[in-house]
Design a protein around this motif. Sequence first.
Motif, PDB file in Angstrom:
ATOM      1  N   UNK A   1       0.861  -1.179   0.000  1.00  0.00           N
ATOM      2  CA  UNK A   1       0.000   0.000   0.000  1.00  0.00           C
ATOM      3  C   UNK A   1       0.898   1.229   0.000  1.00  0.00           C
ATOM      4  N   UNK A   2       0.630   2.153  -0.888  1.00  0.00           N
ATOM      5  CA  UNK A   2       1.338   3.431  -0.919  1.00  0.00           C
ATOM      6  C   UNK A   2       0.349   4.517  -0.514  1.00  0.00           C
TER       7      UNK A   2
ATOM      8  N   UNK B   1      12.261   4.302  -3.939  1.00  0.00           N
ATOM      9  CA  UNK B   1      12.867   5.595  -4.234  1.00  0.00           C
ATOM     10  C   UNK B   1      11.857   6.729  -4.173  1.00  0.00           C
ATOM     11  N   UNK B   2      10.580   6.421  -4.400  1.00  0.00           N
ATOM     12  CA  UNK B   2       9.537   7.440  -4.356  1.00  0.00           C
ATOM     13  C   UNK B   2       8.907   7.574  -2.969  1.00  0.00           C
ATOM     14  N   UNK B   3       9.398   6.793  -2.005  1.00  0.00           N
ATOM     15  CA  UNK B   3       8.807   6.780  -0.663  1.00  0.00           C
ATOM     16  C   UNK B   3       9.783   7.364   0.352  1.00  0.00           C
ATOM     17  N   UNK B   4       9.203   7.949   1.398  1.00  0.00           N
ATOM     18  CA  UNK B   4      10.024   8.428   2.511  1.00  0.00           C
ATOM     19  C   UNK B   4      10.258   7.328   3.538  1.00  0.00           C
ATOM     20  N   UNK B   5       9.238   6.531   3.811  1.00  0.00           N
ATOM     21  CA  UNK B   5       9.315   5.464   4.808  1.00  0.00           C
ATOM     22  C   UNK B   5       8.784   4.181   4.200  1.00  0.00           C
ATOM     23  N   UNK B   6       9.513   3.092   4.402  1.00  0.00           N
ATOM     24  CA  UNK B   6       9.088   1.774   3.933  1.00  0.00           C
ATOM     25  C   UNK B   6       8.995   0.846   5.143  1.00  0.00           C
ATOM     26  N   UNK B   7       7.878   0.125   5.254  1.00  0.00           N
ATOM     27  CA  UNK B   7       7.652  -0.805   6.362  1.00  0.00           C
ATOM     28  C   UNK B   7       7.319  -2.172   5.781  1.00  0.00           C
ATOM     29  N   UNK B   8       8.029  -3.208   6.257  1.00  0.00           N
ATOM     30  CA  UNK B   8       7.773  -4.573   5.781  1.00  0.00           C
ATOM     31  C   UNK B   8       8.188  -5.557   6.851  1.00  0.00           C
ATOM     32  N   UNK B   9       7.445  -6.656   6.972  1.00  0.00           N
ATOM     33  CA  UNK B   9       7.800  -7.663   7.966  1.00  0.00           C
ATOM     34  C   UNK B   9       8.939  -8.555   7.498  1.00  0.00           C
ATOM     35  N   UNK B  10       9.167  -8.661   6.202  1.00  0.00           N
ATOM     36  CA  UNK B  10      10.258  -9.473   5.672  1.00  0.00           C
ATOM     37  C   UNK B  10      11.456  -8.588   5.347  1.00  0.00           C
ATOM     38  N   UNK B  11      12.655  -9.145   5.356  1.00  0.00           N
ATOM     39  CA  UNK B  11      13.822  -8.372   4.909  1.00  0.00           C
ATOM     40  C   UNK B  11      13.681  -8.013   3.433  1.00  0.00           C
ATOM     41  N   UNK B  12      13.925  -6.768   3.102  1.00  0.00           N
ATOM     42  CA  UNK B  12      13.844  -6.309   1.721  1.00  0.00           C
ATOM     43  C   UNK B  12      15.233  -6.254   1.110  1.00  0.00           C
ATOM     44  N   UNK B  13      15.281  -6.325  -0.201  1.00  0.00           N
ATOM     45  CA  UNK B  13      16.566  -6.283  -0.893  1.00  0.00           C
ATOM     46  C   UNK B  13      17.247  -4.938  -0.664  1.00  0.00           C
ATOM     47  N   UNK B  14      18.567  -4.940  -0.769  1.00  0.00           N
ATOM     48  CA  UNK B  14      19.321  -3.708  -0.534  1.00  0.00           C
ATOM     49  C   UNK B  14      19.062  -2.657  -1.608  1.00  0.00           C
ATOM     50  N   UNK B  15      18.441  -3.069  -2.716  1.00  0.00           N
ATOM     51  CA  UNK B  15      18.113  -2.088  -3.750  1.00  0.00           C
ATOM     52  C   UNK B  15      16.973  -1.178  -3.322  1.00  0.00           C
ATOM     53  N   UNK B  16      16.215  -1.594  -2.287  1.00  0.00           N
ATOM     54  CA  UNK B  16      15.124  -0.765  -1.762  1.00  0.00           C
ATOM     55  C   UNK B  16      15.727   0.280  -0.840  1.00  0.00           C
TER      56      UNK B  16
ATOM     57  N   UNK C   1      14.616   3.883   0.556  1.00  0.00           N
ATOM     58  CA  UNK C   1      13.718   5.038   0.660  1.00  0.00           C
ATOM     59  C   UNK C   1      14.489   6.307   0.982  1.00  0.00           C
ATOM     60  N   UNK C   2      13.811   7.433   0.875  1.00  0.00           N
ATOM     61  CA  UNK C   2      14.472   8.709   1.090  1.00  0.00           C
ATOM     62  C   UNK C   2      14.823   8.949   2.559  1.00  0.00           C
ATOM     63  N   UNK C   3      14.069   8.333   3.487  1.00  0.00           N
ATOM     64  CA  UNK C   3      14.290   8.636   4.894  1.00  0.00           C
ATOM     65  C   UNK C   3      14.534   7.391   5.741  1.00  0.00           C
ATOM     66  N   UNK C   4      13.593   6.474   5.794  1.00  0.00           N
ATOM     67  CA  UNK C   4      13.638   5.405   6.792  1.00  0.00           C
ATOM     68  C   UNK C   4      13.154   4.086   6.199  1.00  0.00           C
ATOM     69  N   UNK C   5      13.895   3.028   6.506  1.00  0.00           N
ATOM     70  CA  UNK C   5      13.538   1.673   6.048  1.00  0.00           C
ATOM     71  C   UNK C   5      13.381   0.771   7.272  1.00  0.00           C
TER      72      UNK C   5
END
Length: 725
Positions: free
Chosen positions: A639-640, A671-686, A688-692
């Motif tokens: 969800x964005x 890249x278009x998001x400031x904050x990304x939230x996920x329960x699984x580990x995301x690839x290092x290519x993800x 965000x501009x502020x917080x992962x």
Amino acid sequence: MTESVAITSTVTERAPLSSQVRQWGSLRDLSSPTCWENALAARPFERMSWLAVAMLGGIYAWFALPGPGEWILFIGLSGIVAGGSMILFDPGRFALVRNAIMAMALAAAAGLVLVWVRSELVGTPGIGRPMAGSFAFRIVERQDAVGNEEKTRLTVVVSGAMQSPMVARINLPERFDDQALVPGTIASARLRLIPPARAVAPGAYDPARVAWFEGIAATGSVLSRPAIAAGSSIAEKKGMRERLAEQVRTRMAEAGSEPSVAAMAGTLITGNRAGIAKSDAQAMRDAGLAHLLSISGLHVAAVISITWLIAMRSLALIPWVALRVPLPLMASLLAALSGLGYTLLTGAALPTIRSCIAAMLVLTALALGRQALSMRLIAVAAIAVLLFWPEAAISPSFQLSFAAVMAIVAVQNAPPVTRFRERLRGSGLVGRAAGWLALLFITGVVIELSLLPLVLFHFHRSGIYGAFVNLVAIPLTTIAIMPLLALALVTDLIGLGSPAWWLATQSISGVLELARFAAAAPGSARFSPVVPVSTVGLIAMGAFWIALWSGRGRMLGAFPVVLGGVMLATNSAPDLMVSGDGRHLALSGPNGLTFMLRGGDSFSGRALAELSGIAPERVNSETRSLQDWPGARCNEDFCALTAGRPDRPVNLLVALGPGRTYADSLKNACEQSDVVVAESPLSRSCQPRWLKLDGRELSRRGGATIDFSTRAVRHVRPGGDRHGW
């Protein structure tokens, strides 16, 4: 007698100093050592209390600072302050100021050292990973279910799970329960064991920290019916506490009580909380009477006070004893024995032990003919407890019990109250009764106001009518219910306990009905989002100053109290809260609604709703699904959405589950998001501009709270934290 005369003469000699020397001039004079020297000289009996405050400060510093380097630095700075006071202040002119600064600095360092040593001695690391299998275990403690939906908990020593036996706390489902599963039983079963859970998010209850100091290495549940070892039997294993609790509940039921009333009677006598309906337990909490269901200072004080009064009156009727034995000493000894017996009978939980220690100090003061309750005595009791259990300083039971006693002493020793009590002595019976009732109510209001910040900080929920309800419930419990239950048990030995059981049933029913009425009243409970430590700390600093100081200068403490109260009243939930597993999220939205990922049906979901200031019964009406956020763009995986202020929008990207996504599309979305939230580990290519906040970051640092306007991020485990849990 000689000692009391010496004390009186000392106070008399110092009295002219407070009247002749201007202790407090302008605010500028507060920086003058002479001003503080005069103030300290005029208060010989108030200085020691600040040592307990300094020790508390050192203990809190250990919990707040991240690791050994900072702890050693704190100890070094305390030593520098202590040494500097000896160099800077003339021992002739400013001896009291010099000694006060030195003593408080050393007490703060001692507090930090105490809790550090305690952590090293008893701290138990959790198991490294979840495990399941068949294990043998010995039951150490059994905690029966409280409420309709809770499970029985067993504290066990598990063999075979690690190289050496470890202590675990496991849930026992009702279908696997057995009457033979009591302390001392050896059994085996399939167990699922996991490391003690961290706090869901900053500000929530932290099971891992509690388990560290209690020596608990794992938590979990029973997966199969336990096989009882040969030779164990109910007759051998069931202790006096369990048998007494059953007897009390049975006799109360025979007297016509409902199950919750009988269970409350068993709780008051043995501390066993089994059988109290969940709705009634919640009603007691909302009415401000939850302390009656947890054996602590009130119950220990009631038992000791009743024993002391009975002993004093009874022994005074025997001329030979009254003429040859100091009655206060003998009564204090008998009361101490009753308090120790009651503590052991109710399971000797740490809060009860701490209350018993404090009560022993009060009895010592009574035996010596000293004032029973004073700030100095409270400080001695606090220091005595902290010497053995310094980690208790952060527990709700320690903070609430000592805050309540301090409020009582501060109110009763306040000059207006003292003058009011003097005027009451010349009043008639009705006037004295009305005056004492007014004093009792005022004291109750002050206690409730004193406890409110702590209750909201720890539990995020506080009863509004507690002062009114406790005005009836506390005297009824101490004057009627506890003596009636004791009388019923004694008279039961000769078969004449029925009238006492019936009266106890009516009294406890009255308290429960009062709790139900107060809990059902409009606005009975106040709910608060997670309260910052700084807010409670500010209020505590001002409250300490008001309670422990005297004269006009004590009102300086009103400024931090009022400021902290305003901060508490205007406190709001963080803009975003993420649970440690990444599966739950709470986002503050418009119109007071909270948007949640996966709702509030699970433990983590309920915890986030509670931290948002939402009552459990209002979760469905005050929360919405994250997909319902205005303008949210969702697919099967993410969800964005846009949150925050219109002038400073924050773009969020939230994973809806552990599903896979295409790396290229995820990279662009991040890249278009400031904050990304996920329960699984995301690839290092993800990036965000502020917080992962993905599974990797959350597993390392725990849940998080985020303030969009200040860009402040708090984790359960701050960066660089090296506490054992």
